[in-house]
Scaffold this motif. Structure first.
Motif, PDB file in Angstrom:
ATOM      1  N   ALA A  25     -23.772 -37.948 -18.510  1.00 52.12           N
ATOM      2  CA  ALA A  25     -23.235 -38.082 -17.698  1.00 52.12           C
ATOM      3  C   ALA A  25     -21.456 -37.732 -17.886  1.00 52.12           C
ATOM      4  CB  ALA A  25     -22.843 -39.750 -17.307  1.00 52.12           C
ATOM      5  N   ALA A  26     -21.044 -37.762 -19.466  1.00 51.66           N
ATOM      6  CA  ALA A  26     -20.030 -37.436 -19.633  1.00 51.66           C
ATOM      7  C   ALA A  26     -19.642 -36.088 -19.458  1.00 51.66           C
ATOM      8  CB  ALA A  26     -19.825 -37.555 -21.143  1.00 51.66           C
ATOM      9  N   ASN A  27     -20.628 -35.096 -19.367  1.00 49.26           N
ATOM     10  CA  ASN A  27     -20.401 -33.695 -18.951  1.00 49.26           C
ATOM     11  C   ASN A  27     -20.415 -33.653 -17.321  1.00 49.26           C
ATOM     12  OD1 ASN A  27     -20.276 -32.587 -21.658  1.00 49.26           O
ATOM     13  ND2 ASN A  27     -22.465 -32.821 -21.558  1.00 49.26           N
ATOM     14  N   LEU A  28     -21.243 -34.235 -16.525  1.00 48.40           N
ATOM     15  CA  LEU A  28     -21.379 -34.023 -15.206  1.00 48.40           C
ATOM     16  C   LEU A  28     -20.451 -34.862 -14.406  1.00 48.40           C
ATOM     17  CD1 LEU A  28     -25.508 -33.615 -15.273  1.00 48.40           C
ATOM     18  CD2 LEU A  28     -23.614 -31.949 -15.478  1.00 48.40           C
ATOM     19  N   PHE A  29     -19.904 -35.965 -14.764  1.00 48.61           N
ATOM     20  CA  PHE A  29     -19.174 -36.847 -13.800  1.00 48.61           C
ATOM     21  C   PHE A  29     -17.815 -35.954 -13.608  1.00 48.61           C
ATOM     22  CE2 PHE A  29     -20.858 -41.265 -14.651  1.00 48.61           C
ATOM     23  CZ  PHE A  29     -21.905 -41.140 -13.856  1.00 48.61           C
ATOM     24  N   ALA A  30     -17.443 -35.274 -14.226  1.00 52.56           N
ATOM     25  CA  ALA A  30     -16.156 -34.567 -14.181  1.00 52.56           C
ATOM     26  C   ALA A  30     -16.538 -33.165 -13.036  1.00 52.56           C
ATOM     27  CB  ALA A  30     -15.443 -34.028 -15.311  1.00 52.56           C
ATOM     28  N   GLN A  31     -17.716 -32.763 -12.722  1.00 54.27           N
ATOM     29  CA  GLN A  31     -18.141 -31.787 -11.839  1.00 54.27           C
ATOM     30  C   GLN A  31     -17.865 -32.026 -10.610  1.00 54.27           C
ATOM     31  OE1 GLN A  31     -21.721 -30.545 -13.090  1.00 54.27           O
ATOM     32  NE2 GLN A  31     -21.177 -29.964 -15.088  1.00 54.27           N
ATOM     33  N   SER A  32     -18.051 -31.092  -9.692  1.00 50.77           N
ATOM     34  CA  SER A  32     -17.690 -31.182  -8.185  1.00 50.77           C
ATOM     35  C   SER A  32     -18.947 -32.253  -7.665  1.00 50.77           C
ATOM     36  CB  SER A  32     -17.701 -29.972  -7.606  1.00 50.77           C
ATOM     37  OG  SER A  32     -17.993 -30.119  -6.246  1.00 50.77           O
ATOM     38  N   ASN A  33     -18.690 -33.497  -7.142  1.00 54.63           N
ATOM     39  CA  ASN A  33     -19.493 -34.415  -6.836  1.00 54.63           C
ATOM     40  C   ASN A  33     -20.432 -33.572  -5.429  1.00 54.63           C
ATOM     41  OD1 ASN A  33     -18.201 -35.974  -8.493  1.00 54.63           O
ATOM     42  ND2 ASN A  33     -16.980 -37.349  -6.916  1.00 54.63           N
ATOM     43  N   ILE A  54     -25.209 -25.632 -14.546  1.00 57.52           N
ATOM     44  CA  ILE A  54     -25.572 -25.161 -15.719  1.00 57.52           C
ATOM     45  C   ILE A  54     -24.423 -24.447 -16.344  1.00 57.52           C
ATOM     46  CG2 ILE A  54     -27.021 -23.480 -17.092  1.00 57.52           C
ATOM     47  CD1 ILE A  54     -29.060 -23.893 -14.773  1.00 57.52           C
ATOM     48  N   LEU A  55     -23.832 -23.825 -15.795  1.00 54.68           N
ATOM     49  CA  LEU A  55     -22.548 -23.098 -16.367  1.00 54.68           C
ATOM     50  C   LEU A  55     -21.380 -24.219 -16.570  1.00 54.68           C
ATOM     51  CD1 LEU A  55     -24.152 -20.564 -15.790  1.00 54.68           C
ATOM     52  CD2 LEU A  55     -21.811 -19.483 -15.199  1.00 54.68           C
ATOM     53  N   SER A  56     -21.250 -25.161 -15.633  1.00 52.84           N
ATOM     54  CA  SER A  56     -20.139 -26.053 -15.531  1.00 52.84           C
ATOM     55  C   SER A  56     -20.656 -26.992 -16.985  1.00 52.84           C
ATOM     56  CB  SER A  56     -20.077 -26.806 -14.624  1.00 52.84           C
ATOM     57  OG  SER A  56     -19.216 -27.879 -14.424  1.00 52.84           O
ATOM     58  N   ALA A  57     -21.914 -27.403 -17.024  1.00 53.26           N
ATOM     59  CA  ALA A  57     -22.218 -28.110 -18.472  1.00 53.26           C
ATOM     60  C   ALA A  57     -21.857 -27.678 -19.454  1.00 53.26           C
ATOM     61  CB  ALA A  57     -23.697 -28.847 -18.111  1.00 53.26           C
ATOM     62  N   ALA A  58     -21.650 -26.213 -19.540  1.00 56.20           N
ATOM     63  CA  ALA A  58     -21.509 -25.504 -20.739  1.00 56.20           C
ATOM     64  C   ALA A  58     -20.039 -24.971 -20.999  1.00 56.20           C
ATOM     65  CB  ALA A  58     -22.250 -24.323 -20.945  1.00 56.20           C
ATOM     66  N   GLY A  59     -19.189 -25.781 -20.010  1.00 54.35           N
ATOM     67  CA  GLY A  59     -17.911 -25.237 -19.753  1.00 54.35           C
ATOM     68  C   GLY A  59     -17.397 -23.876 -19.387  1.00 54.35           C
ATOM     69  N   LEU A  60     -18.552 -23.144 -18.739  1.00 53.43           N
ATOM     70  CA  LEU A  60     -18.317 -21.576 -18.780  1.00 53.43           C
ATOM     71  C   LEU A  60     -17.549 -21.165 -17.416  1.00 53.43           C
ATOM     72  CD1 LEU A  60     -21.666 -20.231 -20.192  1.00 53.43           C
ATOM     73  CD2 LEU A  60     -19.340 -20.277 -20.975  1.00 53.43           C
ATOM     74  N   VAL A  61     -17.453 -22.544 -16.333  1.00 56.47           N
ATOM     75  CA  VAL A  61     -16.776 -22.420 -15.146  1.00 56.47           C
ATOM     76  C   VAL A  61     -15.984 -23.706 -15.161  1.00 56.47           C
ATOM     77  CG1 VAL A  61     -18.351 -20.807 -14.009  1.00 56.47           C
ATOM     78  CG2 VAL A  61     -18.531 -23.237 -13.805  1.00 56.47           C
ATOM     79  N   PRO A  62     -14.865 -23.512 -14.352  1.00 54.52           N
ATOM     80  CA  PRO A  62     -14.054 -24.781 -13.958  1.00 54.52           C
ATOM     81  C   PRO A  62     -14.638 -25.725 -13.216  1.00 54.52           C
ATOM     82  CG  PRO A  62     -12.966 -22.951 -13.136  1.00 54.52           C
ATOM     83  CD  PRO A  62     -14.073 -22.407 -14.008  1.00 54.52           C
ATOM     84  N   GLU A  68     -20.885 -19.835  -5.718  1.00 50.15           N
ATOM     85  CA  GLU A  68     -20.413 -18.315  -5.301  1.00 50.15           C
ATOM     86  C   GLU A  68     -19.715 -18.112  -6.691  1.00 50.15           C
ATOM     87  OE1 GLU A  68     -19.901 -20.486  -2.951  1.00 50.15           O
ATOM     88  OE2 GLU A  68     -21.398 -19.747  -1.543  1.00 50.15           O
ATOM     89  N   GLU A  69     -18.693 -19.051  -7.357  1.00 47.99           N
ATOM     90  CA  GLU A  69     -18.019 -18.226  -8.205  1.00 47.99           C
ATOM     91  C   GLU A  69     -18.929 -18.491  -9.760  1.00 47.99           C
ATOM     92  OE1 GLU A  69     -13.408 -19.907  -6.981  1.00 47.99           O
ATOM     93  OE2 GLU A  69     -15.003 -21.458  -7.565  1.00 47.99           O
ATOM     94  N   ALA A  70     -19.786 -19.380  -9.722  1.00 53.91           N
ATOM     95  CA  ALA A  70     -20.803 -19.545 -10.720  1.00 53.91           C
ATOM     96  C   ALA A  70     -21.757 -18.111 -10.825  1.00 53.91           C
ATOM     97  CB  ALA A  70     -21.586 -20.749 -10.749  1.00 53.91           C
ATOM     98  N   THR A  71     -22.008 -17.815  -9.492  1.00 57.71           N
ATOM     99  CA  THR A  71     -22.903 -16.756  -9.615  1.00 57.71           C
ATOM    100  C   THR A  71     -21.977 -15.341 -10.194  1.00 57.71           C
ATOM    101  OG1 THR A  71     -24.048 -17.912  -7.653  1.00 57.71           O
ATOM    102  CG2 THR A  71     -24.583 -15.302  -7.914  1.00 57.71           C
ATOM    103  N   ALA A  72     -20.907 -15.476  -9.708  1.00 59.38           N
ATOM    104  CA  ALA A  72     -20.189 -14.179 -10.067  1.00 59.38           C
ATOM    105  C   ALA A  72     -19.822 -14.047 -11.448  1.00 59.38           C
ATOM    106  CB  ALA A  72     -18.826 -14.188  -9.042  1.00 59.38           C
ATOM    107  N   ALA A  73     -19.798 -15.298 -11.940  1.00 58.17           N
ATOM    108  CA  ALA A  73     -19.604 -15.414 -13.570  1.00 58.17           C
ATOM    109  C   ALA A  73     -20.859 -14.939 -14.224  1.00 58.17           C
ATOM    110  CB  ALA A  73     -19.241 -16.895 -13.877  1.00 58.17           C
ATOM    111  N   ILE A  74     -21.991 -15.226 -13.526  1.00 56.06           N
ATOM    112  CA  ILE A  74     -23.396 -14.797 -14.265  1.00 56.06           C
ATOM    113  C   ILE A  74     -23.574 -13.368 -14.055  1.00 56.06           C
ATOM    114  CG2 ILE A  74     -25.720 -14.847 -13.867  1.00 56.06           C
ATOM    115  CD1 ILE A  74     -25.607 -17.721 -13.269  1.00 56.06           C
TER     116      ILE A  74
END
Lengths: 159, 452
Positions: A25-33, A54-62, A68-74
């Motif tokens: 939860a510590a990783n995921l609560f901060a993400q977009s609900n 997946i990328l957010s949990a690793a801190g690779l996207v804000p 769409e932005e996560a896909t672009a990052a991949i």
């Protein structure tokens, strides 16, 4: 929304998922609900929403990013041989490979020689993180994406 | 053989048709190599006297196609080369076999029946101990899961399994086939299994099992060899020690297992066998009925804090016949030699058939590292009667019950998820029942397995 999602979770069969959910939860609560709530309802999950968590949990996207932005990052990082569109169904192999790469998990002999969705699926299956058919080309639900990610994060905390 | 070819063609056509409509598919394989050295050959009249290299290579390939969330097609084929196979073989082997070729369904239900599973095609049939039956067969398995009770019903035909993949040794014809290079398939038998598992409240498990097998040699259901078998017949007055007749057997078993206290566990089981066969008595072959008994039990304690140690002890008893000169069709009296359908492997070096045998075993294993496991096992072998056992080399006039003792050591190491290895060895010291020429037998080797 998160509270309502958790309540909805408890009604489901995968009680362990809740435990794993809370563990990460510590990783995921901060993400977009909104994205997480949508992903949990998706059957099958879309590539963009799965990529986001997946990328957010690793801190690779804000946290403020979207699918769409996560896909672009991949695509930019060339994490997959071919980057699907954000609205395409995500496969088990893609989920496993993205988790392996973003969480820095070392695979076996064949994953080292031929890194990709196929041997990433084998690796996470051998660690006991997958349920049902462990076929790399199987499309998965959003709930299953969260299950696998939660299990990997929980395991990483222990090792 | 023509029918076998037709079945194979139909099978492949069915696989292609079904796979084409699959929702998701996965495939892979395993490469296994065993390289070792030993002087153990149970088929030798003087075991432990000749040194030889042991080499076994197995290449397996598998495919699983998901036709729906509930239905899958499973295929696994393998090719094996073996210079020193386990008994009953005494020659190098090169063979291919289908381990799995089946359609599997699994359905969650609402009501008293919570889950229904079925498997149709080539599958593994096993009883709860795997000591009476653990063999591939072509047939069907149904699994009914009720709350607290699990019921398995299965039936299968063994005659289309490749001979190299079979361990059935119930008749002299079975043994003759193993040495006959013209025979490619396993003993043709119809096997039925009904098994109920009851889970009780206090962590105890009660299993009741009934198994039957019918010998189909010489019948129209002997698909592999048809009428080529030479069988003795009821009433024949010519004694033919090398030939035999049909052997039918039935087994009723019961077992209990569970925890005694904490990490201390036990299991006990017993099987009563009934059999029908032809025996040469009073100048002619006559149908005889016999009963036999297999029983066993063990205890083990898990010590997670002591390098995940497991300490175990086990005893096995398989009845014998003091007048039997062979355990296969050697029954001469009402209570006689126990004969399982498939032959289990007991040890690395001395691994007799579960007939006219008592085994007392102690074992210890530990896991000093997450990827490393070591195990030590000691077995003492006795025979309950002075009759024959499955192995050769016993002193003809001896009534001594002590057959010998074996010590096995194994070290298993899996450095990465798809590579595993095992360094193993065993030494068997013959007991007083063996002839004076029998020497100490040993076998040691390294197994390496790669999954891809």
């Amino acid at each position: 929304m998160i509270k309502s999602s958790l309540k909805h979770f408890r009604l489901r069969r995968f009680h362990l998922l809740v435990v794993l959910w809370l563990a990460c939860a510590a990783n995921l609560f901060a993400q977009s609900n909104q994205t997480i709530d949508r992903l949990l309802e998706e059957r099958p999950a879309t590539f963009g929403d799965a990529a986001y968590v997946i990328l957010s949990a690793a801190g690779l996207v804000p946290e403020t990013a979207n699918g769409e932005e996560a896909t672009a990052a991949i695509a930019e990082k060339r994490l997959l041989p071919r980057t699907p569109s954000p609205t395409e169904p995500v496969t088990l192999g893609q989920v496993c490979y993205l988790i392996m790469e973003t969480q820095g998990i070392k695979g076996g002999l064949f994953y080292t020689l031929l890194p990709g969705p196929r041997y990433a699926t084998r690796e996470l299956a051998s660690l006991g993180f997958l349920k049902g058919y462990t076929h790399p080309n199987r499309v998965v639900s959003g709930e299953e994406v969260m299950w696998i990610l939660g299990a990997v994060l929980d395991w990483k905390e222990k090792v | 053989m023509r029918l076998v070819r037709h079945l194979l063609v139909m099978g492949f056509a069915m696989i292609l048709t079904i796979s084409a409509g699959a929702g998701s598919v996965d495939l892979g394989g395993t490469l296994f190599n065993l390289t070792g050295v030993g002087n153990s050959s149970g088929a030798s009249p003087v075991p432990g006297t000749s040194l030889g290299l042991v080499q076994e290579d197995v290449l397996k390939g598998w495919v699983q196609a998901a036709l729906s969330d509930n239905l899958s097609l499973n295929i696994q084929v393998d090719g094996t080369f073996n210079t020193a196979p386990v008994l009953p073989f005494n020659t190098s082997l090169l063979y291919a076999n289908a381990d799995l070729l089946n359609l599997h369904g699994s359905y969650q239900l609402n009501g008293a029946l919570r889950q229904l599973q079925f498997t149709v095609g080539r599958l593994m049939l096993s009883d709860f101990t795997t000591r009476v039956l653990s063999h591939e067969a072509d047939g069907m398995l149904l699994d009914f899961e009720f709350s607290g009770i699990s019921l398995n019903v299965a039936a299968g035909y063994t005659g289309l399994v490749t001979k190299g993949g079979s361990t059935i040794e119930l008749s002299k014809s079975d043994l003759n086939d193993y040495t006959n290079t013209g025979v490619n398939f396993a003993s043709p038998r119809l096997v039925e299994l009904v098994q109920a598992t009851l889970l009780t409240l206090s962590g105890q498990r009660l299993v009741v099992s009934a198994i039957a097998q019918q010998d189909l040699r010489g019948t129209s259901l002997d698909l592999a060899d048809g009428s080529a078998e030479s069988l003795v017949s009821d009433g024949s007055t010519t004694d033919e020690p090398a030939e035999g007749g049909r052997v039918n057997t039935q087994y009723v078993g019961v077992g209990m297992s569970g925890d005694i206290v904490g990490n201390f566990y036990y299991d006990v089981f017993s099987y009563l066998e009934a059999g029908q066969m032809l025996s040469y008595q009073s100048g002619s072959y006559q149908n005889i009925f016999f009963f036999a008994l297999l029983a066993g039990g063990g205890v083990r304690i898990f010590l997670p804090g002591a390098l995940s140690s497991v300490i175990g002890a086990r005893v096995l008893y398989a009845s014998g016949d003091p007048n039997a000169s062979t355990v296969v069709e050697g029954q001469s009296q009402g209570f006689s030699v126990f004969t399982p359908i498939s032959r289990p492997t007991l040890d690395n070096v001395f691994s007799p058939q579960l007939s006219n045998i008592i085994v007392a075993e102690a074992s210890y294993s530990l896991k000093p590292l997450s990827k490393l496991q070591a195990g030590l096992q000691a077995d003492a072998y006795f025979r309950p009667t002075s009759g024959a056992i499955s192995e050769s080399g016993l002193s003809p006039g001896s009534a001594s019950p002590y057959l010998g003792s074996e010590m096995d050591l194994s070290i298993n190491y899996s450095p990465i998820s798809d590579v595993g290895s095992s360094l193993w060895g065993g030494i068997f010291v013959p007991g007083t029942a063996f002839a004076s020429g029998a020497g100490v037998q040993f076998k040691t080797g390294l197994n390496v397995m790669v999954n891809f």
